[in-house]
Enzyme design. Structure first.
Site, PDB file in Angstrom:
ATOM      1  N   GLY A 102       0.786  -1.234   0.000  1.00 13.08           N
ATOM      2  CA  GLY A 102       0.000   0.000   0.000  1.00 13.08           C
ATOM      3  C   GLY A 102       0.815   1.280   0.000  1.00 13.08           C
ATOM      4  O   GLY A 102       0.254   2.367   0.108  1.00 13.08           O
ATOM      5  N   GLU A 126       4.638  -6.513   2.337  1.00 13.55           N
ATOM      6  CA  GLU A 126       4.444  -7.158   1.027  1.00 13.55           C
ATOM      7  C   GLU A 126       4.039  -6.060   0.057  1.00 13.55           C
ATOM      8  O   GLU A 126       2.874  -5.817  -0.169  1.00 13.55           O
ATOM      9  CB  GLU A 126       3.425  -8.312   1.110  1.00 13.55           C
ATOM     10  CG  GLU A 126       2.166  -7.974   1.868  1.00 13.55           C
ATOM     11  CD  GLU A 126       1.191  -9.134   1.988  1.00 13.55           C
ATOM     12  OE1 GLU A 126       1.629 -10.288   2.119  1.00 13.55           O
ATOM     13  OE2 GLU A 126      -0.030  -8.872   1.954  1.00 13.55           O
ATOM     14  N   CYS A 127       5.054  -5.408  -0.485  1.00 12.75           N
ATOM     15  CA  CYS A 127       4.811  -4.261  -1.361  1.00 12.75           C
ATOM     16  C   CYS A 127       4.872  -4.681  -2.822  1.00 12.75           C
ATOM     17  O   CYS A 127       5.685  -5.517  -3.208  1.00 12.75           O
ATOM     18  CB  CYS A 127       5.857  -3.180  -1.107  1.00 12.75           C
ATOM     19  SG  CYS A 127       5.670  -2.405   0.505  1.00 12.75           S
ATOM     20  N   GLY A 128       4.023  -4.076  -3.617  1.00 18.43           N
ATOM     21  CA  GLY A 128       4.037  -4.296  -5.053  1.00 18.43           C
ATOM     22  C   GLY A 128       4.398  -3.011  -5.770  1.00 18.43           C
ATOM     23  O   GLY A 128       5.525  -2.794  -6.204  1.00 18.43           O
ATOM     24  N   ARG A 129       3.415  -2.123  -5.837  1.00 20.26           N
ATOM     25  CA  ARG A 129       3.548  -0.885  -6.597  1.00 20.26           C
ATOM     26  C   ARG A 129       4.836  -0.125  -6.308  1.00 20.26           C
ATOM     27  O   ARG A 129       5.560   0.265  -7.218  1.00 20.26           O
ATOM     28  CB  ARG A 129       2.348   0.023  -6.269  1.00 20.26           C
ATOM     29  CG  ARG A 129       2.244   1.261  -7.153  1.00 20.26           C
ATOM     30  CD  ARG A 129       1.155   2.204  -6.644  1.00 20.26           C
ATOM     31  NE  ARG A 129      -0.100   1.525  -6.414  1.00 20.26           N
ATOM     32  CZ  ARG A 129      -1.043   1.351  -7.334  1.00 20.26           C
ATOM     33  NH1 ARG A 129      -0.884   1.843  -8.535  1.00 20.26           N
ATOM     34  NH2 ARG A 129      -2.160   0.710  -7.041  1.00 20.26           N
ATOM     35  N   CYS A 176     -12.357   0.950 -29.905  1.00 18.22           N
ATOM     36  CA  CYS A 176     -13.590   1.622 -30.311  1.00 18.22           C
ATOM     37  C   CYS A 176     -14.478   1.838 -29.100  1.00 18.22           C
ATOM     38  O   CYS A 176     -15.581   1.315 -29.026  1.00 18.22           O
ATOM     39  CB  CYS A 176     -14.311   0.778 -31.347  1.00 18.22           C
ATOM     40  SG  CYS A 176     -13.212   0.228 -32.645  1.00 18.22           S
ATOM     41  N   TYR A 194       0.899  -2.759 -12.149  1.00 19.90           N
ATOM     42  CA  TYR A 194      -0.529  -2.711 -12.501  1.00 19.90           C
ATOM     43  C   TYR A 194      -0.773  -2.070 -13.869  1.00 19.90           C
ATOM     44  O   TYR A 194      -1.724  -1.318 -14.066  1.00 19.90           O
ATOM     45  CB  TYR A 194      -1.339  -1.979 -11.410  1.00 19.90           C
ATOM     46  CG  TYR A 194      -1.125  -2.561 -10.024  1.00 19.90           C
ATOM     47  CD1 TYR A 194      -1.592  -3.832  -9.712  1.00 19.90           C
ATOM     48  CD2 TYR A 194      -0.436  -1.856  -9.035  1.00 19.90           C
ATOM     49  CE1 TYR A 194      -1.384  -4.383  -8.451  1.00 19.90           C
ATOM     50  CE2 TYR A 194      -0.225  -2.397  -7.777  1.00 19.90           C
ATOM     51  CZ  TYR A 194      -0.707  -3.656  -7.494  1.00 19.90           C
ATOM     52  OH  TYR A 194      -0.502  -4.199  -6.256  1.00 19.90           O
TER      53      TYR A 194
END
Ligand SMILES: *Cc1c(COP(=O)(O)O)cnc(C)c1O
Length: 397
Positions: free
Chosen positions: A228, A266-269, A344, A373
């Site tokens: 987060g 537990e970091c991602g971004r 479209c 992401y």
């Protein structure tokens, strides 16, 4: 954008329009190493794979992080393909019995249980295999949270065990065979940009866990404080102040119970966003109903992040001077441009009303902080356009 990334993009200018994700793995390693090195002794940094599970990225991260956080059997397979022995922690809101059993066979370090039923499923799988498994209870905190910046936390979601149901879940975790309740998992928000607020959040976690130790008469060994930590897409120069966060962390950890031997992040971004860019060539420009549009090769089917967060994604115009087509080259000047893709649907918007001095067909837009992401969350085959190229650069390789 680093020079090597610019070179990768420029090298691809030619007959086929540029459309690619490019990752600077050296920059990734440098950033992640600095983050991990600054953590106090009890802390471990896991990588939350859902942010980006591309194999070369995982291979670059594996020697730097404590292990991987996975939320599906598929992510577990990817983690194991990179490293057969790396510590893996297994979360996710709806695990099947088969997935749990497979996770145990593939030696996950511990599971994060999201409900009482899931505790029963984990217990069933563990006893079948004659094992005892470490579990953390993922709790959906009721709040209130200590700071205004944390207003996003504590909303109703499908994640974790409600605090009201915690006594029953603790009792189940302690009595079911094959389980060892080692602590709690508290991931309460996304994309937090304030180091100060994040420290307050963690201090709140520490006090909360201390309260549960007293209430339930248990000793907590592991607290998972989730991910987060955010990326400021609106102002790239004002990022989360990790230095100040890590300076404040030891004092906050003092509020955690003394028996907590491990605090897991537990970091991602925050770990991977900055190392990646998404580059898309301008195929056309036009003005419709008073709005200037740039249409690119690519769009939200490849890079859904701006659409999913409803933001205008920051980009740089890479000017390409070559123009070999036997037709006049259209351009926008002193314009406020809305960047759209090749789908479209009017929802295919990457950025809205961004001032540009000049933008020509054939220039390439390079979207920054696209490593998390981006491709991962996109609906790649909607409209059946070709996929972008994925380039992973490391000087060392
Ligand atoms: C998505 C997720 C993370 C990673 O979140 P970031 O915002 O990318 O750091 C960590 N833990 C859980 C449980 C998640 O769902």
């Amino acid at each position: 954008m680093t020079d090597r990334i610019e070179k990768i993009v420029r090298d691809r200018v030619g007959e086929e329009p540029v459309c690619l994700f490019a990752y600077d793995l050296d920059r990734l390693a440098e950033h992640v190493r600095a983050v991990v090195d600054s953590l106090p002794a009890r802390c471990r940094m896991f990588y939350a794979m859902k942010a980006n599970s591309a194999d070369p990225l995982l291979r670059a991260l594996a020697p730097l992080v404590a292990g991987f956080e996975v939320a599906s059997g598929g992510e577990l397979d990817k983690a194991r393909a990179v490293d057969a022995e790396a510590p893996v922690i297994f979360g996710g809101p709806a695990k099947t019995l088969a997935e749990i059993e497979r996770a145990l066979r593939r030696d996950v370090t511990r599971l994060h249980a999201e409900s009482a039923l899931e505790l029963h499923r984990i217990s069933e799988a563990a006893t079948r295999l004659g094992r005892t498994v470490e579990v953390l209870l993922r709790v959906n905190l009721a709040g209130p949270f200590p700071s205004a910046t944390l207003a996003m936390a504590g909303r109703p979601t499908q994640f974790g065990i409600s605090e009201q149901d915690l006594p029953a879940a603790v009792a189940a975790a302690r009595s079911l065979p094959g389980l060892r309740l080692t602590g709690f998992h508290l991931h309460s928000l996304s994309n937090n940009l304030s180091a100060e607020a994040h420290l307050e959040l963690l201090a709140h976690y520490g006090r909360t866990v201390a309260g549960w130790e007293r209430e339930f008469g248990l000793r907590c060994e592991v607290v998972n404080v989730g991910g987060g930590i955010g990326v400021n897409y609106a102002d790239l120069d004002a990022q989360f102040d990790w230095a100040s966060f890590s300076r404040g962390l030891p004092a906050v950890l003092d509020e955690f119970p003394a028996g907590v031997r491990e605090v897991d992040f537990e970091c991602g971004r925050y770990l991977v966003a900055a190392c990646g860019v998404y580059a898309a060539e301008v195929l056309d420009v036009k003005r419709n109903h008073g709005v200037d549009y740039a249409l690119v090769r690519g769009g939200t089917h490849q890079f859904r992040l701006p659409s999913s967060w409803q933001h205008s994604h920051p980009f740089t115009v890479l000017e390409v001077d070559e123009w070999t087509a036997p037709v006049p080259r259209p351009e926008l000047r002193e314009a406020s441009v809305t960047v759209v893709g090749e789908l479209c649907t009017p929802k295919d918007v990457l950025a809205r009303e961004v001032p540009v001095e000049r933008l020509r067909v054939g220039d390439v837009l390079v979207f920054h902080h696209a490593g998390a992401y981006g491709w991962e969350i996109s609906h790649h085959d909607f409209l059946s356009h070709p996929h972008p190229e994925h380039v992973f650069h490391a000087d060392a390789s």
